[in-house]
Design an enzyme around this catalytic site. Sequence first.
Site, PDB file in Angstrom:
ATOM      1  N   LYS A   4      58.743  -8.443  34.983  1.00 26.79           N
ATOM      2  CA  LYS A   4      57.479  -9.123  34.648  1.00 26.79           C
ATOM      3  C   LYS A   4      57.760 -10.436  33.924  1.00 26.79           C
ATOM      4  O   LYS A   4      57.121 -11.451  34.190  1.00 26.79           O
ATOM      5  CB  LYS A   4      56.575  -8.208  33.812  1.00 26.79           C
ATOM      6  CG  LYS A   4      55.928  -7.126  34.670  1.00 26.79           C
ATOM      7  CD  LYS A   4      55.101  -6.157  33.862  1.00 26.79           C
ATOM      8  CE  LYS A   4      54.561  -5.051  34.750  1.00 26.79           C
ATOM      9  NZ  LYS A   4      54.107  -3.883  34.017  1.00 26.79           N
TER      10      LYS A   4
ATOM     11  N   LYS B 274      58.356  -4.903  49.784  1.00 29.79           N
ATOM     12  CA  LYS B 274      57.537  -3.848  49.178  1.00 29.79           C
ATOM     13  C   LYS B 274      56.120  -4.362  48.902  1.00 29.79           C
ATOM     14  O   LYS B 274      55.957  -5.454  48.344  1.00 29.79           O
ATOM     15  CB  LYS B 274      58.184  -3.412  47.858  1.00 29.79           C
ATOM     16  CG  LYS B 274      57.393  -2.358  47.141  1.00 29.79           C
ATOM     17  CD  LYS B 274      57.893  -2.157  45.730  1.00 29.79           C
ATOM     18  CE  LYS B 274      56.994  -1.209  44.991  1.00 29.79           C
ATOM     19  NZ  LYS B 274      56.170  -1.717  43.956  1.00 29.79           N
TER      20      LYS B 274
ATOM     21  N   LYS C  64      50.857  -6.021  44.316  1.00 26.83           N
ATOM     22  CA  LYS C  64      49.927  -7.076  43.907  1.00 26.83           C
ATOM     23  C   LYS C  64      50.682  -8.328  43.499  1.00 26.83           C
ATOM     24  O   LYS C  64      50.260  -9.437  43.774  1.00 26.83           O
ATOM     25  CB  LYS C  64      49.105  -6.603  42.702  1.00 26.83           C
ATOM     26  CG  LYS C  64      47.849  -5.879  43.090  1.00 26.83           C
ATOM     27  CD  LYS C  64      47.326  -5.068  41.930  1.00 26.83           C
ATOM     28  CE  LYS C  64      48.211  -3.861  41.699  1.00 26.83           C
ATOM     29  NZ  LYS C  64      47.684  -2.824  40.830  1.00 26.83           N
TER      30      LYS C  64
HETATM   31  P1  ADP Z   1      51.656  -3.041  42.081  1.00 24.88           P
HETATM   32  O1  ADP Z   1      53.131  -3.112  42.402  1.00 24.88           O
HETATM   33  O2  ADP Z   1      50.822  -3.456  43.248  1.00 24.88           O
HETATM   34  O3  ADP Z   1      51.300  -3.799  40.804  1.00 24.88           O
HETATM   35  P2  ADP Z   1      51.448  -0.692  40.425  1.00 24.88           P
HETATM   36  O4  ADP Z   1      52.739  -1.092  39.764  1.00 24.88           O
HETATM   37  O5  ADP Z   1      50.188  -0.784  39.647  1.00 24.88           O
HETATM   38  O6  ADP Z   1      51.317  -1.523  41.804  1.00 24.88           O
HETATM   39  O7  ADP Z   1      51.653   0.778  40.982  1.00 24.88           O
HETATM   40  C1  ADP Z   1      50.763   1.875  40.837  1.00 24.88           C
HETATM   41  C2  ADP Z   1      51.409   3.097  41.479  1.00 24.88           C
HETATM   42  O8  ADP Z   1      51.580   2.878  42.896  1.00 24.88           O
HETATM   43  C3  ADP Z   1      52.807   3.374  40.939  1.00 24.88           C
HETATM   44  O9  ADP Z   1      53.017   4.777  40.853  1.00 24.88           O
HETATM   45  C4  ADP Z   1      53.712   2.737  41.962  1.00 24.88           C
HETATM   46  O10 ADP Z   1      55.000   3.303  41.980  1.00 24.88           O
HETATM   47  C5  ADP Z   1      52.944   2.983  43.273  1.00 24.88           C
HETATM   48  N1  ADP Z   1      53.245   1.922  44.251  1.00 24.88           N
HETATM   49  C6  ADP Z   1      52.948   0.598  44.121  1.00 24.88           C
HETATM   50  N2  ADP Z   1      53.335  -0.095  45.220  1.00 24.88           N
HETATM   51  C7  ADP Z   1      53.924   0.799  46.056  1.00 24.88           C
HETATM   52  C8  ADP Z   1      54.535   0.708  47.360  1.00 24.88           C
HETATM   53  N3  ADP Z   1      54.613  -0.453  48.010  1.00 24.88           N
HETATM   54  N4  ADP Z   1      55.016   1.836  47.919  1.00 24.88           N
HETATM   55  C9  ADP Z   1      54.934   3.025  47.264  1.00 24.88           C
HETATM   56  N5  ADP Z   1      54.376   3.188  46.047  1.00 24.88           N
HETATM   57  C10 ADP Z   1      53.861   2.102  45.442  1.00 24.88           C
END
Ligand code: ADP
Length: 321
Positions: A110, A189, A192
């Site tokens: 981050k 991957k 957001k």
């Molecule tokens: P982002 O990466 O979009 O900010 P978050 O970090 O808020 O998403 O993730 C929320 C949940 O979703 C977590 O448990 C995370 O491991 C899962 N997650 C996020 N992106 C993926 C992905 N591309 N594939 C599988 N799991 C994901």
Amino acid sequence: MRVLSGIQPTGRFHWGNYFGAIRQYIELQNEDEAYYFIANLHALTTIREPKELQQNTLDAVLDLLALGLDPDRATLFIQSDIPEASELCWLLMSGTPMGLLERCVSYKDKVAKGLAANAGLFTYPVLQAADILIYDADIVPVGQDQVQHVEVCRDIAQSFNHHFGETFILPKPRVLEATAKVPGTDGEKMSKSYDNTIEIFEPLKPQRKKIMRVTTDSRPMEDPKEPESDHLYQLYACFANQADLEAMANKYRAGGFGYGEVKKAIADASEDYFAEARARREELEAQPDRIREILGDGANCARKKAAEVLRRAQDACGVKG
Ligand code: ADP
Ligand code: TRP
């Protein structure tokens, strides 16, 4: 067995969130006890607009309920409704070595992306540990990128237990290997922060357009291709049943078909897959009183458990509750 997980309301949920995390919540709500919450205190480390945070929190609740989280089976609540967890966080903080937090990749990522390195962002895993330990959780369903945080939680719990006597249950992360890393529109991957997401509830027309624009590799259409290594195939695999997936794999291996066909198949399959959830979300949006009631009941139930564990931790470390 007690299941617990939290998810940050940092934007509308996307396919990665669903297949990596939310789908597990729904499957596991049939276990003995399940607790799920919207991690608005964690989101405060990055969202500094009160209205946005509030709206995102409500959207997250509606999304989870629409996707099948059942408040009669699972306890659903908002993180900030349980002040006991923030209090436990401090008790844990005092025994957490800086080095443990310095090793956390999500903090480093981050900051590398330009987010302000505030103390909340740095100590984020300690609040997450408190969130987990305060419900005596055994299992924490998460996506791959959250596994390190659950391990940090175990470390923190272990050292507290070692120093003050058995107080906390050591939780285990649970990851769905097949969908641990759902690819985004650029093949990386889905996240957001990479601006490559397909949101679960975005309107169908623009969503379909987005799917048709997903990047493809540069090999000629005619070449036979190994399905598993292709991100379009991986996306299709999230939605398709076994027979349809097998048929698609055979097309890849035979070659001579276009990526447009896979994209169309993804758009059709995802539309079907989430059709019921879309309808349910519209119904829920029109029932603000019911949502308030669900969250009120969830918070009451979660606070009861949290108060019990906080008291146990306070007694163990010698502070008065
Ligand atoms: P982002 O990466 O979009 O900010 P978050 O970090 O808020 O998403 O993730 C929320 C949940 O979703 C977590 O448990 C995370 O491991 C899962 N997650 C996020 N992106 C993926 C992905 N591309 N594939 C599988 N799991 C994901
Ligand atoms: N850090 C998690 C995420 O970004 C959200 C979270 C907060 C969480 N507290 C938790 C996840 C406790 C599991 C358990 O997705």
